[in-house]
Scaffold this motif. Structure first.
Motif, short mmCIF file in Angstrom:
data_model
loop_
_atom_site.label_atom_id
_atom_site.label_comp_id
_atom_site.label_asym_id
_atom_site.label_seq_id
_atom_site.Cartn_x
_atom_site.Cartn_y
_atom_site.Cartn_z
N GLY A 184 0.82 -1.21 0.00
CA GLY A 184 0.00 0.00 0.00
C GLY A 184 0.84 1.26 0.00
O GLY A 184 0.56 2.22 -0.74
N ASP A 185 1.91 1.26 0.80
CA ASP A 185 2.80 2.44 0.84
C ASP A 185 3.48 2.65 -0.51
O ASP A 185 3.62 3.80 -0.97
CB ASP A 185 3.85 2.25 1.93
CG ASP A 185 3.28 2.37 3.34
OD1 ASP A 185 2.13 2.83 3.48
OD2 ASP A 185 3.99 2.00 4.31
N ALA A 186 3.89 1.56 -1.14
CA ALA A 186 4.54 1.68 -2.45
C ALA A 186 3.57 2.22 -3.49
O ALA A 186 3.93 3.04 -4.34
CB ALA A 186 5.11 0.33 -2.89
N GLY A 187 2.34 1.75 -3.42
CA GLY A 187 1.33 2.23 -4.35
C GLY A 187 1.04 3.70 -4.15
O GLY A 187 0.94 4.47 -5.11
N THR A 188 0.91 4.12 -2.90
CA THR A 188 0.64 5.52 -2.59
C THR A 188 1.77 6.42 -3.08
O THR A 188 1.55 7.47 -3.68
CB THR A 188 0.43 5.70 -1.08
OG1 THR A 188 -0.69 4.91 -0.66
CG2 THR A 188 0.17 7.15 -0.74
N ALA A 189 3.01 5.99 -2.82
CA ALA A 189 4.17 6.80 -3.19
C ALA A 189 4.31 6.94 -4.70
O ALA A 189 4.77 7.98 -5.19
CB ALA A 189 5.44 6.19 -2.60
N SER A 190 3.91 5.92 -5.44
CA SER A 190 4.08 5.92 -6.90
C SER A 190 2.83 6.35 -7.64
O SER A 190 2.87 6.55 -8.86
CB SER A 190 4.49 4.53 -7.37
OG SER A 190 3.44 3.59 -7.10
N GLY A 191 1.72 6.45 -6.92
CA GLY A 191 0.45 6.76 -7.57
C GLY A 191 -0.14 5.59 -8.32
O GLY A 191 -1.04 5.76 -9.15
N LYS A 192 0.33 4.36 -8.01
CA LYS A 192 -0.16 3.16 -8.69
C LYS A 192 -1.28 2.53 -7.85
O LYS A 192 -1.20 2.46 -6.62
CB LYS A 192 0.96 2.14 -8.86
CG LYS A 192 2.13 2.64 -9.72
CD LYS A 192 1.76 2.78 -11.16
CE LYS A 192 2.92 3.25 -12.02
NZ LYS A 192 3.99 2.24 -12.18
N PRO A 193 -2.36 2.05 -8.52
CA PRO A 193 -3.47 1.43 -7.78
C PRO A 193 -3.04 0.13 -7.10
O PRO A 193 -2.23 -0.63 -7.64
CB PRO A 193 -4.51 1.14 -8.88
CG PRO A 193 -4.11 1.99 -10.03
CD PRO A 193 -2.63 2.13 -9.96
N VAL A 194 -3.62 -0.12 -5.94
CA VAL A 194 -3.40 -1.36 -5.20
C VAL A 194 -4.76 -1.94 -4.84
O VAL A 194 -5.53 -1.34 -4.09
CB VAL A 194 -2.58 -1.12 -3.91
CG1 VAL A 194 -2.52 -2.39 -3.07
CG2 VAL A 194 -1.17 -0.65 -4.25
N GLY A 195 -5.07 -3.09 -5.41
CA GLY A 195 -6.33 -3.75 -5.10
C GLY A 195 -6.11 -4.94 -4.18
O GLY A 195 -4.99 -5.41 -4.01
N VAL A 196 -7.19 -5.40 -3.59
CA VAL A 196 -7.17 -6.65 -2.83
C VAL A 196 -8.25 -7.54 -3.44
O VAL A 196 -9.42 -7.14 -3.53
CB VAL A 196 -7.45 -6.44 -1.33
CG1 VAL A 196 -7.50 -7.79 -0.60
CG2 VAL A 196 -6.39 -5.55 -0.70
N CYS A 197 -7.86 -8.72 -3.88
CA CYS A 197 -8.83 -9.63 -4.48
C CYS A 197 -8.92 -10.96 -3.75
O CYS A 197 -9.62 -11.87 -4.19
CB CYS A 197 -8.52 -9.86 -5.96
SG CYS A 197 -6.94 -10.68 -6.25
N GLY A 198 -8.20 -11.10 -2.64
CA GLY A 198 -8.32 -12.31 -1.84
C GLY A 198 -9.57 -12.27 -0.98
O GLY A 198 -10.26 -11.25 -0.89
N GLU A 199 -9.85 -13.39 -0.32
CA GLU A 199 -11.07 -13.48 0.48
C GLU A 199 -11.08 -12.51 1.66
O GLU A 199 -12.13 -12.24 2.24
CB GLU A 199 -11.27 -14.91 0.97
CG GLU A 199 -11.62 -15.89 -0.14
CD GLU A 199 -12.93 -15.55 -0.84
OE1 GLU A 199 -13.79 -14.89 -0.22
OE2 GLU A 199 -13.08 -15.91 -2.02
N ALA A 200 -9.92 -11.96 2.02
CA ALA A 200 -9.89 -10.97 3.11
C ALA A 200 -10.77 -9.78 2.80
O ALA A 200 -11.34 -9.15 3.70
CB ALA A 200 -8.45 -10.52 3.37
N ALA A 201 -10.90 -9.44 1.53
CA ALA A 201 -11.71 -8.28 1.16
C ALA A 201 -13.18 -8.50 1.45
O ALA A 201 -13.95 -7.53 1.52
CB ALA A 201 -11.52 -7.96 -0.32
#
Length: 547
Positions: A468-485
């Protein structure tokens, strides 16, 4: 007294328990009187009848149940198993005993292989029981009947049992065995049945015992007080009200958009997902095109299926996962070699890279389907370990005409190197099932280590934060598709850790949508910050629950 397991979904059930009937006793070998031909014919008729029952039940059930039951029908008629049964009968063994021995022998092989193959051993046992029951002319063990609603308790449930549930009577499921990604869990989640799996000691409870089965916490409260029962019934009513509320896009209380997407395994599942409020697709599993095929499907065959899927989502995001197969899901044309530890073997992108033409054909088919439709196609690779693999897949995808190419984060090494990965990948999607398995070294199919298979574990949450931190810093989307969501409260924490979209089984969309609407982004971040300080999964869940 409380019993504990792994909860599936966020539902609650209150009522008496009824335990599943014991399986048929092991058949004795009474022989067949020397007429092997007649005995083989009798068994062949029973096998076909059971396979037909599975297919018919699958057609009636539809959705995820149809796929699981179709697989059971294939198990029943597997040529290797039938040859083994025939050989035993030809040697003088009676039909019932021959079926029992052949299937039991193959179950041991599957269990020894581990992973998804071990999970199929339970399903194979159900097939064997049903064939033997047909040979005896008796009903196979199945769901008990009751005039009053009840919570079903069992050692484990076969797909046919779960698909036959009378939802007007079965309030919830509790099993001693199984993990959060077992067939019991998958089917329970797809039918919105509260379920708790991997509950040690649950078979010691007596029929008629009143319990509260709380899937949100994985807790079975035995003989609860009237106050506890009233509180649980209120939670059930609140959940039903949330499910009946008008469908809106996913958002936090402060208006922060969190698109809620669906995990799908077939284009035929799209309409039902849209009806439940899916704003697109966060994980489309392409394995259905490959698993029953003798050879790799052609570009044209694949494209037709992808076009059918994408046509349902004009202007919407559709994230497609490249073929995720290998030693734990063997394909004769990809990799069916035996491996001692298939979960750590040649699977996912590793297997595709070793057979690159199969990967190229799939990416070409996806690019062609994208050109013919109006959906926003994103494509990702499974089981990516580092930036080098990321660079390989992204470059190949762009070379073949794809516009948005990313990777799945299922291996801890990718999370550790997330800052490097996002330099190349257009997006990252976190598969929490495998990420949890590999982080905690706990086979996600084994009930004996089910308590480790918990995405609330702070080690897993800290890896999610790195991504998540890497996505925020780069402006790249981060999704969650595992059952945790699909866990409403954990969904809030995942957003606080940097997830920008959540994808889940469509049945979970209403619960997650309602929960997200209770928190602002700052509150979600505060809950996430608290959760990652936990020392255990239970501790993190308590810290991140907002209570």
């Amino acid at each position: 007294m409380d019993l504990h397991g792994v909860g599936v979904g966020g539902g609650v059930a209150v009522g008496q328990i009824i335990r599943m009937a014991d399986p048929l006793p092991e058949p004795e070998d009474t022989g067949h009187g020397g007429d092997a031909v007649a005995e083989n014919a009798r068994v062949a008729e029973a096998v076909e009848a059971v396979a037909d029952d599975y297919r018919a039940l699958g057609e009636k059930a539809g959705g995820a149940a149809k796929d699981v039951l179709a697989a059971a029908a294939l198990m029943a008629t597997d040529p290797t198993l039938i040859d083994d049964v025939t050989a035993r009968i030809d040697s003088g063994t009676g039909g019932e005993r021959a079926v029992f021995e052949a299937f039991a022998s193959f179950q041991e092989i599957l269990i020894g292989m581990g992973g998804l193959m071990a999970e199929r051993a339970t399903d194979l046992g159900d097939v064997s029981q049903r064939i033997i029951a047909h040979l005896r002319g008796v009903s196979a063990p199945g769901i008990p009947t009751s005039d009053e609603p009840f919570i079903l308790v069992a050692a484990d449930l076969a797909p046919a049992d779960t698909a036959r549930l009378d939802l007007s009577k079965v309030l919830g499921l509790v099993t001693r065995d199984g993990g959060p990604t077992s067939h019991t869990a998958i089917l329970a989640r797809s039918q919105s049945i509260p379920a708790i799996v991997g509950v040690t000691g649950v078979l010691d409870l007596s029929d008629g015992t009143i319990v509260i089965a709380d899937a949100a916490t994985g807790t079975i409260r035995v003989s609860p007080s009237e106050t506890e029962i009233a509180d649980a019934r209120q939670r059930i009513a609140d959940r039903l009200a949330a499910a009946a509320a008008p469908i809106t896009d996913g958002a936090l209380a402060d208006g922060t958009k969190i698109p809620l997407l669906a995990n799908l395994g077939s284009p035929k599942d799209a309409v039902a997902a849209i009806d439940l409020g899916a704003e697109g697709v966060g994980l489309f599993r392409t394995e259905f095109l490959f698993l029953d095929a003798k050879t790799s499907p052609t570009v044209e065959e694949q494209k037709a299926q992808y076009v059918e899927l994408l046509a349902h989502f004009p202007g919407k995001k559709v994230v497609v996962r490249a073929l995720d197969a290998g030693a734990d899901k063997p394909l004769s044309f990809l990799n069916d070699a035996h491996e001692e530890n298939p979960a750590l073997g040649l699977r996912g992108l590793r297997a595709l890279r070793a057979s690159e033409q199969i990967l190229r054909d799939q990416l070409i088919a996806l690019a062609q389907a994208d050109a013919e439709t109006d959906a926003e196609l994103w494509v990702m690779a499974p089981m990516v370990s580092d930036s080098e693999e990321t660079e390989y897949f992204v470059a190949l995808g762009k070379e073949l005409g794809l516009k948005i190419v990313g990777v799945m984060a299922e291996v801890p090494s990718l999370a550790v190197l997330a800052d490097q990965v996002v330099e190349t990948a257009d997006f990252v999607s976190i598969g929490t099932n495998d990420l949890t398995q590999y982080t905690l070294a706990a086979d996600r199919m084994l009930g004996s280590v089910a308590h480790f298979q918990d995405p609330w574990h702070p080690a897993v949450l800290r890896l999610v934060k790195l991504i998540g931190d890497a996505g925020t810093a780069s402006g790249k989307p981060v999704g969650v598709c595992g059952e945790a969501a699909a866990d409403p409260q954990l969904a809030v924490v995942l957003v606080g850790l940097g997830a920008t979209t959540l994808s889940m089984t469509p049945a979970a969309l209403a619960d997650v949508r309602a929960e997200l609407g209770k928190y602002t982004i700052e509150q979600a971040r505060e809950l996430a910050a608290r959760a990652i300080t936990g020392r255990t999964a239970a501790d993190a869940r308590k810290l991140g629950s907002g209570t």
